[in-house]
Design an enzyme around this catalytic site. Sequence first.
Site, PDB file in Angstrom:
ATOM      1  N   HIS A 278      10.350  -3.991   2.859  1.00  0.00           N
ATOM      2  CA  HIS A 278       9.012  -4.521   2.549  1.00  0.00           C
ATOM      3  C   HIS A 278       8.887  -4.808   1.049  1.00  0.00           C
ATOM      4  CE1 HIS A 278       4.709  -4.894   2.037  1.00  0.00           C
ATOM      5  NE2 HIS A 278       4.691  -5.248   3.303  1.00  0.00           N
TER       6      HIS A 278
ATOM      7  N   GLU B 206       7.569 -12.663   4.202  1.00  0.00           N
ATOM      8  CA  GLU B 206       6.318 -12.319   3.547  1.00  0.00           C
ATOM      9  C   GLU B 206       6.388 -12.751   2.083  1.00  0.00           C
ATOM     10  OE1 GLU B 206       4.180  -8.942   5.730  1.00  0.00           O
ATOM     11  OE2 GLU B 206       5.657  -7.967   4.464  1.00  0.00           O
TER      12      GLU B 206
ATOM     13  N   LYS C 283       0.293   0.403   5.922  1.00  0.00           N
ATOM     14  CA  LYS C 283       0.581   0.791   4.527  1.00  0.00           C
ATOM     15  C   LYS C 283       0.032   2.202   4.248  1.00  0.00           C
ATOM     16  CE  LYS C 283       0.805  -4.057   3.354  1.00  0.00           C
ATOM     17  NZ  LYS C 283       0.665  -5.104   2.345  1.00  0.00           N
TER      18      LYS C 283
ATOM     19  N   GLU D 178       6.666  -4.224  -1.016  1.00  0.00           N
ATOM     20  CA  GLU D 178       6.188  -3.116  -1.864  1.00  0.00           C
ATOM     21  C   GLU D 178       7.295  -2.095  -2.109  1.00  0.00           C
ATOM     22  OE1 GLU D 178       2.817  -2.707   0.691  1.00  0.00           O
ATOM     23  OE2 GLU D 178       2.268  -4.715  -0.001  1.00  0.00           O
TER      24      GLU D 178
HETATM   25  P1  13P Z   1      -1.707  -8.337   4.044  1.00  0.00           P
HETATM   26  O1  13P Z   1      -1.889  -8.814   5.468  1.00  0.00           O
HETATM   27  O2  13P Z   1      -2.701  -7.290   3.661  1.00  0.00           O
HETATM   28  O3  13P Z   1      -1.637  -9.484   3.092  1.00  0.00           O
HETATM   29  O4  13P Z   1      -0.278  -7.597   3.990  1.00  0.00           O
HETATM   30  C1  13P Z   1       0.830  -8.254   4.494  1.00  0.00           C
HETATM   31  C2  13P Z   1       1.947  -7.295   4.531  1.00  0.00           C
HETATM   32  O5  13P Z   1       2.495  -6.922   3.519  1.00  0.00           O
HETATM   33  C3  13P Z   1       2.358  -6.773   5.846  1.00  0.00           C
HETATM   34  O6  13P Z   1       3.551  -6.068   5.749  1.00  0.00           O
END
Ligand code: 13P
Length: 252
Positions: A96, A168, A12, A98
């Site tokens: 993703h 996810e 990220k 986000e």
């Molecule tokens: P986390 O492992 O920090 O929860 O993030 C998951 C994620 O979005 C991986 O793309």
Amino acid sequence: MARKKFIAGNWKMNLNAAGSVALAAGLAKEAASLGAVDLAVCPPFVYIPQVAAALSGSAIGVGAQDMFYENDGAFTGEVSGAMLKDVGCRYVILGHSERRHVIGESDELINRKIVKALADGLDVIFCVGELLAERDGGVTNDVVARQVTIGLSGVSGEQMARVTVAYEPVWAIGTGRTATPQQAQDVHAMTRGLLNTLYGQAVADATRIQYGGSVKASNAAELLNQADVDGALVGGASLKVADFVGIIQGAM
Ligand code: 13P
């Protein structure tokens, strides 16, 4: 069918140049003993060349966290698939949560990116997942099925060999609240069933489906033991060598 596990780290918007190189170098040292699984890391764009250099000669692939669907031109701030290949990327994460929920990307936009990434020769980690309100409302399968169906529109069965789906659940990302192994397995099995409908059984059997959302060393093994969980897409716990290696060992 035995699918080789695939663990990818999504860094990220974290780390700096020195931290990225140190993390990559630390992972490269461990990689030789972790060959039972496929591995990748996805740094921020600007650190990709240095990370690729630090990983060269190791079996760890490099990926980007996004890309645009045009080759070049007046697209300020965007990065093309050809550019990602040029700096050593094998993979690109698309869709993703986000990107969907913070930046506002639609299923249709994500589909254009997936089609282009595959045409550009990149392997795609295609993320899907429901919001908490959607899970609470009982529409998880509908949401994930819609995301998968639109996201893969125009992708051939042959190209699916270069697609990994990452489930996810948005409520599990960065929250410390992991889906239970059964919750993950249920959505993964539904997704594989949908891939069977879209592409037939051979493709459905061969496609790897990663779980992502607060995966850590302490919960990786039980998640990865599920029949349809073929790996993990790891955020926070991919930022330290020991944490990430602990997850990989859980997959072996
Ligand atoms: P986390 O492992 O920090 O929860 O993030 C998951 C994620 O979005 C991986 O793309």
